[in-house]
Write a protein that holds these residues in place. Structure first.
Motif, mmCIF file in Angstrom:
data_model
loop_
_atom_site.group_PDB
_atom_site.id
_atom_site.type_symbol
_atom_site.label_atom_id
_atom_site.label_comp_id
_atom_site.label_asym_id
_atom_site.label_seq_id
_atom_site.Cartn_x
_atom_site.Cartn_y
_atom_site.Cartn_z
ATOM 1 N N ILE A 1 0.844 -1.200 0.000
ATOM 2 C CA ILE A 1 0.000 0.000 0.000
ATOM 3 C C ILE A 1 0.878 1.248 0.000
ATOM 4 O O ILE A 1 0.642 2.193 -0.752
ATOM 5 C CB ILE A 1 -0.926 -0.017 1.237
ATOM 6 N N PHE A 51 3.049 10.042 -11.735
ATOM 7 C CA PHE A 51 3.100 8.898 -10.827
ATOM 8 C C PHE A 51 4.549 8.515 -10.551
ATOM 9 O O PHE A 51 5.364 8.483 -11.466
ATOM 10 C CB PHE A 51 2.338 7.747 -11.478
ATOM 11 N N LEU A 52 4.877 8.236 -9.285
ATOM 12 C CA LEU A 52 6.210 7.780 -8.863
ATOM 13 C C LEU A 52 7.299 8.840 -9.029
ATOM 14 O O LEU A 52 8.472 8.536 -8.930
ATOM 15 C CB LEU A 52 6.629 6.520 -9.622
ATOM 16 N N GLN A 53 6.904 10.089 -9.305
ATOM 17 C CA GLN A 53 7.927 11.119 -9.453
ATOM 18 C C GLN A 53 8.468 11.493 -8.077
ATOM 19 O O GLN A 53 7.755 11.481 -7.080
ATOM 20 C CB GLN A 53 7.323 12.347 -10.127
ATOM 21 N N SER A 61 -6.352 10.535 -14.430
ATOM 22 C CA SER A 61 -5.372 10.295 -15.479
ATOM 23 C C SER A 61 -5.227 8.789 -15.672
ATOM 24 O O SER A 61 -5.575 8.011 -14.798
ATOM 25 C CB SER A 61 -4.063 10.972 -15.123
ATOM 26 N N VAL A 107 -2.975 6.681 -15.439
ATOM 27 C CA VAL A 107 -2.191 5.840 -14.523
ATOM 28 C C VAL A 107 -3.055 5.316 -13.386
ATOM 29 O O VAL A 107 -2.797 4.246 -12.835
ATOM 30 C CB VAL A 107 -0.961 6.609 -13.999
ATOM 31 N N LEU A 108 -4.135 6.037 -13.059
ATOM 32 C CA LEU A 108 -5.027 5.571 -11.990
ATOM 33 C C LEU A 108 -5.697 4.253 -12.364
ATOM 34 O O LEU A 108 -6.063 3.473 -11.489
ATOM 35 C CB LEU A 108 -6.088 6.630 -11.697
ATOM 36 N N ILE A 155 -4.308 1.758 -13.415
ATOM 37 C CA ILE A 155 -3.438 0.686 -12.931
ATOM 38 C C ILE A 155 -3.232 0.816 -11.426
ATOM 39 O O ILE A 155 -3.291 -0.170 -10.695
ATOM 40 C CB ILE A 155 -2.056 0.749 -13.629
ATOM 41 N N ALA A 156 -2.964 2.050 -10.970
ATOM 42 C CA ALA A 156 -2.562 2.245 -9.573
ATOM 43 C C ALA A 156 -3.682 1.894 -8.610
ATOM 44 O O ALA A 156 -3.432 1.256 -7.580
ATOM 45 C CB ALA A 156 -2.118 3.695 -9.359
ATOM 46 N N LEU A 177 -4.157 -1.914 -8.075
ATOM 47 C CA LEU A 177 -3.032 -2.490 -7.333
ATOM 48 C C LEU A 177 -3.156 -2.124 -5.860
ATOM 49 O O LEU A 177 -2.985 -2.959 -4.975
ATOM 50 C CB LEU A 177 -1.695 -1.987 -7.884
ATOM 51 N N LEU A 178 -3.489 -0.844 -5.583
ATOM 52 C CA LEU A 178 -3.666 -0.395 -4.211
ATOM 53 C C LEU A 178 -4.740 -1.232 -3.535
ATOM 54 O O LEU A 178 -4.570 -1.730 -2.416
ATOM 55 C CB LEU A 178 -4.054 1.088 -4.209
ATOM 56 N N ALA A 204 -5.765 -4.194 -4.347
ATOM 57 C CA ALA A 204 -5.359 -5.594 -4.189
ATOM 58 C C ALA A 204 -4.518 -5.768 -2.929
ATOM 59 O O ALA A 204 -4.652 -6.765 -2.227
ATOM 60 C CB ALA A 204 -4.573 -6.057 -5.412
ATOM 61 N N PHE A 205 -3.646 -4.780 -2.637
ATOM 62 C CA PHE A 205 -2.844 -4.885 -1.419
ATOM 63 C C PHE A 205 -3.698 -4.616 -0.186
ATOM 64 O O PHE A 205 -3.398 -5.070 0.909
ATOM 65 C CB PHE A 205 -1.671 -3.899 -1.455
ATOM 66 N N LEU A 206 -4.763 -3.811 -0.363
ATOM 67 C CA LEU A 206 -5.593 -3.391 0.765
ATOM 68 C C LEU A 206 -6.570 -4.477 1.196
ATOM 69 O O LEU A 206 -6.893 -4.593 2.372
ATOM 70 C CB LEU A 206 -6.364 -2.133 0.334
ATOM 71 N N ILE A 229 5.571 8.699 -16.692
ATOM 72 C CA ILE A 229 5.621 8.189 -15.323
ATOM 73 C C ILE A 229 6.991 8.475 -14.750
ATOM 74 O O ILE A 229 7.994 8.397 -15.450
ATOM 75 C CB ILE A 229 5.299 6.684 -15.310
ATOM 76 N N ALA A 230 7.009 8.839 -13.462
ATOM 77 C CA ALA A 230 8.234 9.189 -12.737
ATOM 78 C C ALA A 230 8.904 10.423 -13.324
ATOM 79 O O ALA A 230 10.072 10.669 -13.082
ATOM 80 C CB ALA A 230 9.218 8.027 -12.678
ATOM 81 N N LEU A 247 2.227 5.966 -20.683
ATOM 82 C CA LEU A 247 0.950 5.334 -20.991
ATOM 83 C C LEU A 247 0.283 6.129 -22.098
ATOM 84 O O LEU A 247 0.318 7.359 -22.086
ATOM 85 C CB LEU A 247 0.043 5.328 -19.760
ATOM 86 N N LEU A 249 -6.964 -8.085 -10.475
ATOM 87 C CA LEU A 249 -5.654 -7.907 -11.094
ATOM 88 C C LEU A 249 -5.654 -8.408 -12.532
ATOM 89 O O LEU A 249 -4.900 -7.896 -13.370
ATOM 90 C CB LEU A 249 -4.571 -8.602 -10.281
ATOM 91 N N PHE A 266 2.977 -6.602 -17.563
ATOM 92 C CA PHE A 266 1.531 -6.749 -17.428
ATOM 93 C C PHE A 266 1.063 -8.110 -17.949
ATOM 94 O O PHE A 266 0.132 -8.698 -17.395
ATOM 95 C CB PHE A 266 0.802 -5.615 -18.140
#
Lengths: 231, 500
Positions: free
Chosen positions: A169, A185-187, B4, B6-7, B9-10, B13-14, B16-18, B62-63, B73, B118, B138
């Motif tokens: 998380i 994202f991730l920046q 956007s 990227v959400l 995907i994000a 995933l969030l 799935a971990f939660l 990204i990043a 993306l 997922l 992916f």
């Protein structure tokens, strides 16, 4: 008939592998416009990270790392769900041979050292070779040693899954914080510090520590699940 | 802007971990959260898609690293269309399977919902990413959740099916990795747009080899002929909703990856014989095998493989009409096949063998489910008032434009085969007498399942009566796929410099 086709297909496969990999021309510098120069330069100048591999894994291609962490999570949960019905009650093992006293005495001494080494490797992931995946694996081997040396050594599955979930998380949340603060994202949104210091590289060491925790708990959980499978 | 790409995907995933954490507090959350996430994704991707249609392609870095250096993306009229379709089908599948294993097994149900979410997220990732290694990651996510879902019932047969799928999937993933290594060794980049811009500088023998490895690598997910041995087993052994997820979402992602690779990455224009030949073989082999099946889900699986072959044939024509027809087929198949799987799994719910011969006379006992199954069958074989008719017609007209008479002949012949095996089932459901000794004990579907089926049935009718409602969208999407220069320009020109 079937075998001939298989052999023919394999021969074709081998031929194509051979013509490309016997002469890959790796030494020729045709990648002048490739990404490598930018990576080498920006890692030092902008990310202030001493280990370029870490910078690539966690920052430039951090999205892939998030994906790989998810792959590991999926693989661990899949194994857990397939072996779920076969699992014994807590404390019962599929392997019941006792360890010799040399192993069990040595394990007690080695266990803290292994954990410490693992933590060192993932905390210094942005400075020295290694990182979250490697450090996490080292920690899991420590737990493996304890599990095979002591028959009554047990780990709470709930605690493992809570740590694992929290690490995952936080990884995504840090990514999303970059999204909210900086734009993508991730920046990186934290001060990068000076090169070669422990506190440098912005979010890179934080993400790698989280990856370390996640990998360590996942692999430990995997070993624990397999060890408690009914034979 | 509402959000956007990227959400897309994000957020899953969030979640799935939660989910494992939330499941400790309240067990029902394990079911509710995936639905909320998939519903949110549907709304997000639909609104992004409307944005894209009005203002043009969204390219997200990204990043903070722009295109050739970082991962990006691409949310274009084509990828947006597919992502919206996938999130929507994912939501419908969640709705259908909301009560899955409820009050029976908590742990198994938790895993099921995580894997399903997922699976959808990974498929969206395959579609919207602009980077070949990211696509590989992916594909792995989709693959592993698919193996786990196939092995879900932990029986002997499902273990065999999952193992077969696992072996084929892992081998093909290695082939894909070899292709990626080859391209990187020659061009020094992993970005699709950059590769597309430089692909003609690559020596031909590397290009051909990389392409073959790509086809092997993606072919397993795309279910093309020699690589689809896993599909019938996996569709049969996996839980019902998972079969529909494979047919409605995963295969679409595989086909997209294949087509993006041929059209953009290797920049081939004009007719592609390889796709036409592979598609033809897949179509003919799968449809004739479907004719021989005695198990319902196996028959549906072969029919699904056959439809994908037809999609590849249509893409292979390489013209705008062909791509339009292929996308239309993908849209229709994504709606119709889940409906068939949903209703089909209720029709054979209480049966051990899941044989077609056990379905005699169920039409009177389960009127809604049987009607949905019949509707889906009519639509997929291409009877006029339903959605499938228009897509098959557009394939035929596209082939006629190019004078490909052989394709027309084979498609028409294969349609007759399809009619035979689907109508055989419908005949048994409606016109055979219910027999206590041989027929299945009927199992009434739950309300949520009925709603899910009804939504899909309504969509089939809407597209059937107003095909123009989707043709504009499909036109934009097919133009987008064929326009490689614009794709390269969009991706490589977007992105801000780093600002700390």
């Amino acid at each position: 008939m079937k075998k001939t086709i298989v052999i023919l297909l394999l021969a074709a496969f081998g031929y194509f592998l051979a013509i490309t990999f016997l002469d890959p021309d790796f030494e020729k510098d045709r990648n002048r416009n490739g990404v490598k120069n930018v990576y080498l330069e920006k890692t030092v100048s902008e990310l202030k990270t001493a280990n370029t591999v870490t910078a690539i894994v966690v920052n430039f291609r951090g999205f892939d790392t998030l994906g790989e962490v998810t792959v590991l999570f999926l693989a661990a949960s899949a194994l857990g769900s397939i072996l779920f019905k076969k699992r014994h009650h807590v404390g019962e093992r599929s392997i019941t041979l006792p360890a010799s006293s040399i192993v069990s005495t040595g394990a007690k001494l080695l266990f803290p050292a292994i954990i410490l080494l693992g933590v060192y490797v993932f905390v210094h992931g942005h400075l020295t070779p290694g990182g979250g995946f490697q450090g996490g694996t080292i920690i899991a081997t420590g737990f493996l040693l304890m599990l095979i040396s002591y028959r009554n050594f047990s780990i709470s599955h709930n605690i493992l899954s809570v740590i694992e979930s929290l690490a995952g998380i936080l990884f995504v949340v840090i990514g999303l914080m970059g999204f909210i603060n900086g734009g993508t994202f991730l920046q990186n949104f934290m001060p990068t510090g000076t090169l070669n210091n422990l506190f440098s590289g912005g979010i890179i060491p934080i993400i790698y520590i989280l990856v370390g925790f996640k990998v360590a708990t996942e692999l430990t959980g995997l070993i624990y699940t397999i060890l408690h499978e009914k034979g | 802007m509402v959000g956007s790409p990227v959400l897309l995907i994000a957020i899953p995933l969030l979640a799935a971990f939660l989910i494992p954490l939330l499941g400790i507090f309240w067990k029902e959350l394990v079911r509710i959260i995936p639905g909320l996430v998939l519903g949110y994704l549907t709304i997000l991707s639909a609104s992004l898609y409307i944005d894209v249609l009005n203002t043009g392609t969204i390219v997200e870095t990204i990043a903070g690293w722009r295109a050739p250096w970082g991962i990006n993306l691409v949310f274009s009229p084509l990828t947006g269309f597919l992502a919206t379709l996938m999130t929507f089908i994912g939501f419908i599948i969640w709705l259908y399977s909301y009560r899955f294993k409820r009050n029976v097994e908590f742990e198994a149900a938790k895993k099921y919902f995580i894997f399903l979410m997922l699976l959808v997220a990974g498929s969206i990732g395959i579609v919207i990413t602009g980077d070949i290694f990211n696509q590989f990651v992916f594909i792995e996510i989709v693959g592993i959740s698919a193996y786990a879902l196939t092995a879900f019932y932990t029986g002997r047969n499902s273990a065999e099916a999952a193992f077969k799928y696992l072996i084929m999937g892992s081998l093909s993933a290695s082939a894909l990795l070899i292709a990626i290594i080859l391209i990187y060794s020659q061009l020094g980049t992993l970005n699709m747009a950059e590769i597309a811009a430089n692909i003609h500088n690559m020596p031909p023998q590397y290009r051909v080899t990389a392409m073959i490895f790509f086809i092997i690598g993606i072919g397993v997910e795309a279910e093309i002929f020699p690589l689809n041995g896993w599909a019938p087993d996996a569709y049969t052994e996996a839980p019902g909703p998972v079969g529909s997820a494979f047919a409605g979402i995963v295969v679409k992602a595989g086909i997209y990856a294949m087509v993006r690779m041929m059209f953009t990455l290797f920049d081939i224009s004009g007719p592609m014989q390889i796709l036409i030949i592979i598609g033809m073989i897949t179509l003919v082999v799968a449809e004739t095998s479907a004719l021989r099946q005695v198990q319902l889900k196996r028959m549906l699986a072969y029919s699904s493989i056959g439809q994908m072959g037809l999609v590849l044939v249509a893409f292979g024509m390489g013209t705008k009409a062909g791509v339009f027809a292929a996308l239309f087929l993908m849209l229709n198949h994504a709606i119709i096949k889940p409906l068939l799987f949903f209703s089909g799994s209720y029709l054979v719910f209480n049966s051990k063998e899941k044989n077609i011969s056990e379905m005699s006379g169920l039409g009177k006992l389960m009127p809604f489910t049987a009607a949905f199954f019949a509707l889906g069958s009519f639509a997929i074989v291409g009877l006029p008032p339903f959605a499938g008719f228009w897509s098959k017609l557009s394939v035929l007209t596209a082939a006629a434009n190019d004078g490909l008479l052989l394709i027309i002949a084979i498609v028409l012949l294969v349609s007759i085969v399809e009619i035979v095996y689907y109508f055989r089932v419908i005949n048994r459901i409606y016109f055979f007498k219910f027999d206590k000794a041989t027929s299945v004990v009927p199992h009434k579907p739950r309300v949520n399942a009925l709603i899910a089926m009804a939504i899909l049935a309504i969509l089939i009718l809407v597209i059937g009566f107003y095909p123009d409602s989707v043709s504009e969208i499909l036109n934009r999407a097919s133009e987008d796929l064929l326009n490689t220069p614009d794709y390269i320009k969009n991706v490589l020109s977007t992105g801000q410099s780093l600002t700390y």
